[in-house]
Design a protein around this motif. Structure first.
Motif, mmCIF file in Angstrom:
data_model
loop_
_atom_site.group_PDB
_atom_site.id
_atom_site.type_symbol
_atom_site.label_atom_id
_atom_site.label_comp_id
_atom_site.label_asym_id
_atom_site.label_seq_id
_atom_site.Cartn_x
_atom_site.Cartn_y
_atom_site.Cartn_z
ATOM 1 N N ASP A 51 0.853 -1.179 0.000
ATOM 2 C CA ASP A 51 0.000 0.000 0.000
ATOM 3 C C ASP A 51 0.898 1.241 0.000
ATOM 4 O O ASP A 51 2.113 1.140 0.251
ATOM 5 N N PRO A 52 0.355 2.423 -0.260
ATOM 6 C CA PRO A 52 1.176 3.640 -0.255
ATOM 7 C C PRO A 52 1.856 3.882 1.093
ATOM 8 O O PRO A 52 1.239 3.730 2.147
ATOM 9 N N ILE A 53 3.152 4.227 1.043
ATOM 10 C CA ILE A 53 3.961 4.517 2.225
ATOM 11 C C ILE A 53 4.628 5.866 2.022
ATOM 12 O O ILE A 53 5.255 6.106 0.991
ATOM 13 N N GLN A 54 4.519 6.745 3.008
ATOM 14 C CA GLN A 54 5.143 8.061 2.903
ATOM 15 C C GLN A 54 6.582 7.996 3.392
ATOM 16 O O GLN A 54 6.877 7.426 4.435
ATOM 17 N N PHE A 55 7.488 8.587 2.624
ATOM 18 C CA PHE A 55 8.903 8.696 2.993
ATOM 19 C C PHE A 55 9.283 10.169 2.998
ATOM 20 O O PHE A 55 8.932 10.899 2.063
ATOM 21 N N PRO A 56 10.062 10.635 3.997
ATOM 22 C CA PRO A 56 10.429 9.889 5.212
ATOM 23 C C PRO A 56 9.342 9.982 6.275
ATOM 24 O O PRO A 56 8.486 10.855 6.222
ATOM 25 N N ASN A 57 9.417 9.057 7.262
ATOM 26 C CA ASN A 57 8.577 9.122 8.449
ATOM 27 C C ASN A 57 9.334 8.462 9.595
ATOM 28 O O ASN A 57 10.512 8.123 9.449
ATOM 29 N N GLU A 58 8.700 8.282 10.726
ATOM 30 C CA GLU A 58 9.409 7.761 11.904
ATOM 31 C C GLU A 58 9.969 6.367 11.664
ATOM 32 O O GLU A 58 11.028 6.025 12.180
ATOM 33 N N LEU A 59 9.266 5.560 10.888
ATOM 34 C CA LEU A 59 9.707 4.190 10.624
ATOM 35 C C LEU A 59 10.537 4.078 9.359
ATOM 36 O O LEU A 59 11.316 3.141 9.210
ATOM 37 N N HIS A 60 10.378 5.034 8.441
ATOM 38 C CA HIS A 60 11.040 4.958 7.143
ATOM 39 C C HIS A 60 11.825 6.245 6.900
ATOM 40 O O HIS A 60 11.253 7.252 6.460
ATOM 41 N N PRO A 61 13.120 6.257 7.178
ATOM 42 C CA PRO A 61 13.916 7.465 6.932
ATOM 43 C C PRO A 61 14.080 7.723 5.441
ATOM 44 O O PRO A 61 13.734 6.880 4.603
ATOM 45 N N ALA A 62 14.602 8.885 5.119
ATOM 46 C CA ALA A 62 14.833 9.235 3.719
ATOM 47 C C ALA A 62 15.810 8.254 3.087
ATOM 48 O O ALA A 62 16.693 7.704 3.751
ATOM 49 N N ASN A 63 15.638 8.012 1.793
ATOM 50 C CA ASN A 63 16.576 7.165 1.068
ATOM 51 C C ASN A 63 16.757 7.712 -0.350
ATOM 52 O O ASN A 63 16.217 8.761 -0.695
ATOM 53 N N ASP A 64 17.526 6.996 -1.182
ATOM 54 C CA ASP A 64 17.880 7.514 -2.491
ATOM 55 C C ASP A 64 16.725 7.528 -3.494
ATOM 56 O O ASP A 64 16.877 8.064 -4.595
ATOM 57 N N ALA A 65 15.579 6.965 -3.133
ATOM 58 C CA ALA A 65 14.412 7.085 -4.016
ATOM 59 C C ALA A 65 13.813 8.478 -3.935
ATOM 60 O O ALA A 65 13.132 8.921 -4.864
#
Length: 301
Positions: A85-99
């Motif tokens: 499902d849609p996931i927002q980046f960044p957030n508390e569980l998902h830090p920023a990445n190269d995408a």
């Protein structure tokens, strides 16, 4: 089983890009190669993992500051791949990445797997992107260390340009087939510039200059190749010429009009991979009905 017998009798009905490449070699130039695009659903994207990544993670754009959320999500129609499902980046569980920042749906495919996804109903004249991302140690690449490179992009919208972009950098080879205004066309990026740039990891690297490094007194609009590569120099020239190997144009090519480009490219429904930010002349096929895309990822070699 009945299906196994049918596969043996009619492999073209279950054709993958791998099968078709093998078939083309055995048939020769006069043979008729079946196209899997014929049976692919309208308004869909087929993706295949021919890399060694297990799994391969492909980020499918859902929403960002310049992309409104569509009326429906990316949905797997067939194949073994699975999409979140849609996931927002960044957030508390998902830090920023190269995408990059945004809301993504993440497709995962094991080696040899594929997936056909229905393109969501995005707002007209808004472009979406597809970005393959390497994971190392179970975490997405961030800051392009080691062999991460930067994701090579597919950027698209219905009745807009659909391009393959190596402007940020590269992390995989890409074989792209799509329905363009002039019919079905193919852009095959299969020559590795990382191995030709000093000090770079041959399995992934960033663009040495995203805006292009031009000869003194020249810029991207300078003749004799406006919005092309003939005026590049140094590592920027090496990067672009290597990416364009086997494609319809390179730095030896000249033309007058940036909107037309090389006589070997758009006029013949052939195109190149974007290799710097204004490499527009030959890299901008128009994504047209029935809106079908096929993308095969493989390891840089």
């Amino acid at each position: 089983s009945a299906q196994h017998s049918l596969v043996e009798a009619r492999p073209d009905l279950f054709a993958t890009p791998t099968y078709l490449r093998k078939l083309a070699k055995t048939q020769g130039a006069s043979g008729a190669t079946p196209s899997p695009m014929d049976n692919q659903p309208e308004a869909s994207v087929y993706l295949e993992n021919e890399t060694s990544e297990n799994p391969l993670y492909v980020y499918m754009a859902y929403q960002n500051p310049s992309l409104s959320p569509p009326r429906n999500k990316w949905e797997v129609l067939s194949g073994e791949g699975k999409v979140t499902d849609p996931i927002q980046f960044p957030n508390e569980l998902h830090p920023a990445n190269d995408a990059g920042a945004g809301t993504w749906q993440i497709l995962t495919m094991k080696p040899g797997e594929n997936a056909t996804l229905k393109i969501p109903e995005f707002t007209d004249q808004q472009a979406w992107t597809i970005r393959p991302l390497k994971y190392r140690g179970g975490k997405p690449c961030t800051g392009h260390p080691g062999d991460c490179g930067m994701p090579i992009l597919i950027e698209a919208g219905k009745e807009m340009v659909l391009d393959m972009s190596a402007v940020d950098g590269i992390n995989f080879f890409v074989d792209l087939t799509m329905t363009a205004k002039g019919g079905v066309t193919n852009i095959n990026f299969n020559s590795n510039p990382c191995s030709k740039l000093p000090g770079r990891n041959s399995s992934g690297c960033i663009n040495p200059d995203v805006n292009g490094n031009f000869k003194t007194g020249k810029n991207y609009l300078s003749p004799p190749c406006p919005a092309g590569t003939c005026n590049l120099q140094g590592e920027s020239l090496t990067y672009c010429d290597t990416i364009h190997e086997g494609q319809c144009s390179n730095s030896a090519d000249h033309w007058e009009d940036a909107h037309i480009g090389s006589s070997n490219c758009a006029p013949k429904n052939q195109f190149t991979t974007y290799c710097y930010s204004h490499d527009d002349a030959n890299s901008s096929p128009f994504f047209s009905s029935p809106y079908k895309v096929r993308v095969v990822y493989s390891d840089l070699a």
